[in-house]
Design a protein around this motif. Sequence first.
Motif, PDB file in Angstrom:
ATOM      1  N   VAL A 115       0.864  -1.183   0.000  1.00 21.52           N
ATOM      2  CA  VAL A 115       0.000   0.000   0.000  1.00 21.52           C
ATOM      3  C   VAL A 115       0.896   1.227   0.000  1.00 21.52           C
ATOM      4  O   VAL A 115       1.974   1.206   0.600  1.00 21.52           O
ATOM      5  CB  VAL A 115      -0.890   0.036   1.270  1.00 21.52           C
ATOM      6  CG1 VAL A 115      -1.792   1.257   1.272  1.00 21.52           C
ATOM      7  CG2 VAL A 115      -1.717  -1.233   1.402  1.00 21.52           C
ATOM      8  N   VAL A 116       0.471   2.290  -0.668  1.00 24.35           N
ATOM      9  CA  VAL A 116       1.169   3.572  -0.563  1.00 24.35           C
ATOM     10  C   VAL A 116       0.493   4.387   0.529  1.00 24.35           C
ATOM     11  O   VAL A 116      -0.710   4.644   0.491  1.00 24.35           O
ATOM     12  CB  VAL A 116       1.155   4.338  -1.892  1.00 24.35           C
ATOM     13  CG1 VAL A 116       1.560   5.804  -1.678  1.00 24.35           C
ATOM     14  CG2 VAL A 116       2.107   3.683  -2.886  1.00 24.35           C
ATOM     15  N   SER A 117       1.293   4.775   1.509  1.00 26.67           N
ATOM     16  CA  SER A 117       0.792   5.493   2.679  1.00 26.67           C
ATOM     17  C   SER A 117       1.569   6.795   2.816  1.00 26.67           C
ATOM     18  O   SER A 117       2.442   6.929   3.663  1.00 26.67           O
ATOM     19  CB  SER A 117       0.983   4.613   3.924  1.00 26.67           C
ATOM     20  OG  SER A 117       0.712   5.318   5.099  1.00 26.67           O
ATOM     21  N   ALA A 118       1.245   7.767   1.938  1.00 33.61           N
ATOM     22  CA  ALA A 118       2.035   8.990   1.897  1.00 33.61           C
ATOM     23  C   ALA A 118       1.180  10.242   1.758  1.00 33.61           C
ATOM     24  O   ALA A 118       1.663  11.281   1.347  1.00 33.61           O
ATOM     25  CB  ALA A 118       3.029   8.920   0.729  1.00 33.61           C
ATOM     26  N   GLY A 119      -0.109  10.146   2.088  1.00 29.15           N
ATOM     27  CA  GLY A 119      -0.983  11.295   1.928  1.00 29.15           C
ATOM     28  C   GLY A 119      -1.040  11.777   0.489  1.00 29.15           C
ATOM     29  O   GLY A 119      -1.192  12.965   0.221  1.00 29.15           O
ATOM     30  N   MET A 120      -0.925  10.862  -0.459  1.00 31.78           N
ATOM     31  CA  MET A 120      -0.803  11.198  -1.881  1.00 31.78           C
ATOM     32  C   MET A 120      -2.062  11.879  -2.404  1.00 31.78           C
ATOM     33  O   MET A 120      -3.181  11.409  -2.183  1.00 31.78           O
ATOM     34  CB  MET A 120      -0.525   9.927  -2.683  1.00 31.78           C
ATOM     35  CG  MET A 120      -0.370  10.129  -4.168  1.00 31.78           C
ATOM     36  SD  MET A 120      -0.017   8.571  -5.029  1.00 31.78           S
ATOM     37  CE  MET A 120       1.724   8.367  -4.646  1.00 31.78           C
ATOM     38  N   TYR A 121      -1.878  12.987  -3.120  1.00 32.40           N
ATOM     39  CA  TYR A 121      -3.011  13.661  -3.747  1.00 32.40           C
ATOM     40  C   TYR A 121      -3.682  12.733  -4.752  1.00 32.40           C
ATOM     41  O   TYR A 121      -3.011  12.052  -5.536  1.00 32.40           O
ATOM     42  CB  TYR A 121      -2.554  14.922  -4.469  1.00 32.40           C
ATOM     43  CG  TYR A 121      -2.395  16.144  -3.586  1.00 32.40           C
ATOM     44  CD1 TYR A 121      -2.621  16.102  -2.215  1.00 32.40           C
ATOM     45  CD2 TYR A 121      -2.012  17.361  -4.145  1.00 32.40           C
ATOM     46  CE1 TYR A 121      -2.473  17.229  -1.435  1.00 32.40           C
ATOM     47  CE2 TYR A 121      -1.869  18.495  -3.372  1.00 32.40           C
ATOM     48  CZ  TYR A 121      -2.099  18.433  -2.016  1.00 32.40           C
ATOM     49  OH  TYR A 121      -1.957  19.552  -1.241  1.00 32.40           O
ATOM     50  N   ILE A 122      -4.975  12.726  -4.740  1.00 30.30           N
ATOM     51  CA  ILE A 122      -5.779  11.901  -5.642  1.00 30.30           C
ATOM     52  C   ILE A 122      -6.150  12.736  -6.857  1.00 30.30           C
ATOM     53  O   ILE A 122      -6.768  13.798  -6.721  1.00 30.30           O
ATOM     54  CB  ILE A 122      -7.058  11.417  -4.932  1.00 30.30           C
ATOM     55  CG1 ILE A 122      -6.697  10.629  -3.668  1.00 30.30           C
ATOM     56  CG2 ILE A 122      -7.917  10.587  -5.874  1.00 30.30           C
ATOM     57  CD1 ILE A 122      -7.893  10.365  -2.756  1.00 30.30           C
ATOM     58  N   ASN A 123      -5.750  12.279  -8.045  1.00 31.92           N
ATOM     59  CA  ASN A 123      -6.125  13.002  -9.262  1.00 31.92           C
ATOM     60  C   ASN A 123      -6.361  12.019 -10.401  1.00 31.92           C
ATOM     61  O   ASN A 123      -6.105  10.820 -10.274  1.00 31.92           O
ATOM     62  CB  ASN A 123      -5.076  14.053  -9.638  1.00 31.92           C
ATOM     63  CG  ASN A 123      -3.711  13.460  -9.896  1.00 31.92           C
ATOM     64  OD1 ASN A 123      -3.584  12.357 -10.434  1.00 31.92           O
ATOM     65  ND2 ASN A 123      -2.665  14.180  -9.507  1.00 31.92           N
ATOM     66  N   LYS A 124      -6.866  12.535 -11.491  1.00 35.56           N
ATOM     67  CA  LYS A 124      -7.287  11.696 -12.618  1.00 35.56           C
ATOM     68  C   LYS A 124      -6.143  10.854 -13.154  1.00 35.56           C
ATOM     69  O   LYS A 124      -6.316   9.659 -13.470  1.00 35.56           O
ATOM     70  CB  LYS A 124      -7.861  12.582 -13.721  1.00 35.56           C
ATOM     71  CG  LYS A 124      -8.441  11.825 -14.892  1.00 35.56           C
ATOM     72  CD  LYS A 124      -9.074  12.783 -15.894  1.00 35.56           C
ATOM     73  CE  LYS A 124      -9.674  12.031 -17.073  1.00 35.56           C
ATOM     74  NZ  LYS A 124     -10.306  12.970 -18.046  1.00 35.56           N
ATOM     75  N   GLU A 125      -4.948  11.446 -13.279  1.00 28.25           N
ATOM     76  CA  GLU A 125      -3.810  10.717 -13.841  1.00 28.25           C
ATOM     77  C   GLU A 125      -3.427   9.533 -12.962  1.00 28.25           C
ATOM     78  O   GLU A 125      -3.183   8.435 -13.447  1.00 28.25           O
ATOM     79  CB  GLU A 125      -2.609  11.660 -14.013  1.00 28.25           C
ATOM     80  CG  GLU A 125      -2.792  12.734 -15.073  1.00 28.25           C
ATOM     81  CD  GLU A 125      -3.594  13.929 -14.583  1.00 28.25           C
ATOM     82  OE1 GLU A 125      -3.916  14.802 -15.404  1.00 28.25           O
ATOM     83  OE2 GLU A 125      -3.920  14.006 -13.376  1.00 28.25           O
ATOM     84  N   ARG A 126      -3.374   9.749 -11.660  1.00 30.60           N
ATOM     85  CA  ARG A 126      -3.002   8.666 -10.755  1.00 30.60           C
ATOM     86  C   ARG A 126      -4.095   7.608 -10.665  1.00 30.60           C
ATOM     87  O   ARG A 126      -3.807   6.427 -10.483  1.00 30.60           O
ATOM     88  CB  ARG A 126      -2.704   9.236  -9.371  1.00 30.60           C
ATOM     89  CG  ARG A 126      -1.431  10.044  -9.354  1.00 30.60           C
ATOM     90  CD  ARG A 126      -1.151  10.617  -7.996  1.00 30.60           C
ATOM     91  NE  ARG A 126       0.005  11.486  -8.080  1.00 30.60           N
ATOM     92  CZ  ARG A 126       0.168  12.587  -7.373  1.00 30.60           C
ATOM     93  NH1 ARG A 126      -0.756  12.965  -6.517  1.00 30.60           N
ATOM     94  NH2 ARG A 126       1.245  13.305  -7.509  1.00 30.60           N
ATOM     95  N   CYS A 127      -5.332   8.040 -10.782  1.00 34.27           N
ATOM     96  CA  CYS A 127      -6.442   7.091 -10.701  1.00 34.27           C
ATOM     97  C   CYS A 127      -6.439   6.116 -11.877  1.00 34.27           C
ATOM     98  O   CYS A 127      -7.078   5.053 -11.802  1.00 34.27           O
ATOM     99  CB  CYS A 127      -7.773   7.837 -10.649  1.00 34.27           C
ATOM    100  SG  CYS A 127      -8.021   8.775  -9.118  1.00 34.27           S
ATOM    101  N   ALA A 128      -5.737   6.463 -12.952  1.00 35.11           N
ATOM    102  CA  ALA A 128      -5.608   5.540 -14.079  1.00 35.11           C
ATOM    103  C   ALA A 128      -4.581   4.452 -13.794  1.00 35.11           C
ATOM    104  O   ALA A 128      -4.500   3.461 -14.531  1.00 35.11           O
ATOM    105  CB  ALA A 128      -5.207   6.315 -15.338  1.00 35.11           C
ATOM    106  N   GLN A 129      -3.802   4.620 -12.705  1.00 34.23           N
ATOM    107  CA  GLN A 129      -2.717   3.685 -12.408  1.00 34.23           C
ATOM    108  C   GLN A 129      -2.938   2.860 -11.146  1.00 34.23           C
ATOM    109  O   GLN A 129      -2.424   1.748 -11.032  1.00 34.23           O
ATOM    110  CB  GLN A 129      -1.403   4.464 -12.244  1.00 34.23           C
ATOM    111  CG  GLN A 129      -1.026   5.300 -13.459  1.00 34.23           C
ATOM    112  CD  GLN A 129       0.167   6.185 -13.162  1.00 34.23           C
ATOM    113  OE1 GLN A 129       1.268   5.687 -12.972  1.00 34.23           O
ATOM    114  NE2 GLN A 129      -0.037   7.480 -13.094  1.00 34.23           N
ATOM    115  N   VAL A 130      -3.684   3.421 -10.194  1.00 36.77           N
ATOM    116  CA  VAL A 130      -3.887   2.748  -8.907  1.00 36.77           C
ATOM    117  C   VAL A 130      -5.319   2.974  -8.432  1.00 36.77           C
ATOM    118  O   VAL A 130      -6.035   3.824  -8.962  1.00 36.77           O
ATOM    119  CB  VAL A 130      -2.911   3.283  -7.827  1.00 36.77           C
ATOM    120  CG1 VAL A 130      -1.471   2.973  -8.189  1.00 36.77           C
ATOM    121  CG2 VAL A 130      -3.113   4.778  -7.600  1.00 36.77           C
ATOM    122  N   LEU A 131      -5.725   2.211  -7.413  1.00 33.05           N
ATOM    123  CA  LEU A 131      -6.980   2.455  -6.711  1.00 33.05           C
ATOM    124  C   LEU A 131      -6.701   3.337  -5.497  1.00 33.05           C
ATOM    125  O   LEU A 131      -5.690   3.153  -4.813  1.00 33.05           O
ATOM    126  CB  LEU A 131      -7.585   1.145  -6.215  1.00 33.05           C
ATOM    127  CG  LEU A 131      -8.087   0.136  -7.240  1.00 33.05           C
ATOM    128  CD1 LEU A 131      -8.545  -1.124  -6.521  1.00 33.05           C
ATOM    129  CD2 LEU A 131      -9.210   0.717  -8.080  1.00 33.05           C
TER     130      LEU A 131
END
Length: 297
Positions: A115-131
Amino acid sequence: MAPHAAPHTRQAIRRRTLLLGTAGALGAAGAAGATGCARVPSGDALARLRSQGTVRLGIAGEVPYGYIDEQGEFTGEAPELAKAVFQRLGVGNVQPVATDFASLIPGLNSQQFDVVSAGMYINKERCAQVLFSDPEYQMLDSFIVRKGNPKNLRSYEDVVRTKAKFATGTGYAEIDYAVAAGYPEKDIVILQDQVAGLNAVESGRVDVFAGTALTTREVVRKSSKAEATEPFAAVVDGKKKIDGGGFAFRPTDTELRDAFNTEIHKMKKSGELFRILRRFGFTEAEMTELTAKELCR
């Protein structure tokens, strides 16, 4: 948080900030320790983690999201939240794996961590790569300016209008926000982090440094020469931009993400989520009911 599915390298690492020193060194060790784990595990991810008794968390060395403290311990809002959630899910041991931010999503998808646990900003580009889980926080921007805010800078449009000397940090999302407002990218002063930004404002080398409301208000707390402006939402393509940070999961791990979300929502309702985040400088204003679905659009 590559984190962004963007067409060029600059955007490929765009996020809040990159503090790479300790994280970079430990990331190499974490990657080495993951050798031989490139095959995607089959079956229910949560059942596997419960059987293992350990979840590996990908973090970046960034205060207050995930970092190593002065005692050499892993901490931050995301790792501490992960400990609480995974304990509820029946996974007792949390093993942080530090890396640079740009390696988090590739490392997740190549099995370096679960799991990535880094407070990562959620955006369209990242949503194409991960849940993504639903966000644990939302974030507005703020400026570090000289005491009294002599140029009256309260938005990126103000910076453009006054032709103020503008700075922000390496990989900050605020670069894009300033450019969207009309500030020439070639004129942006790029500094290492918010501490360097504070020093630049205090010395007069720049008029303004842009960052998140959380990081700016924390860094100016003891300054006698600088202050943080009131939080505001950047305007991009005519729409106010409010960012939200969450946990990232592999695209195959839907059940794990859903179980995680269930616990996050319980913690929001009970107030436990805020009690954890408050220790790291978050306020009620950063709590959110936004969903990953909304931020992924």
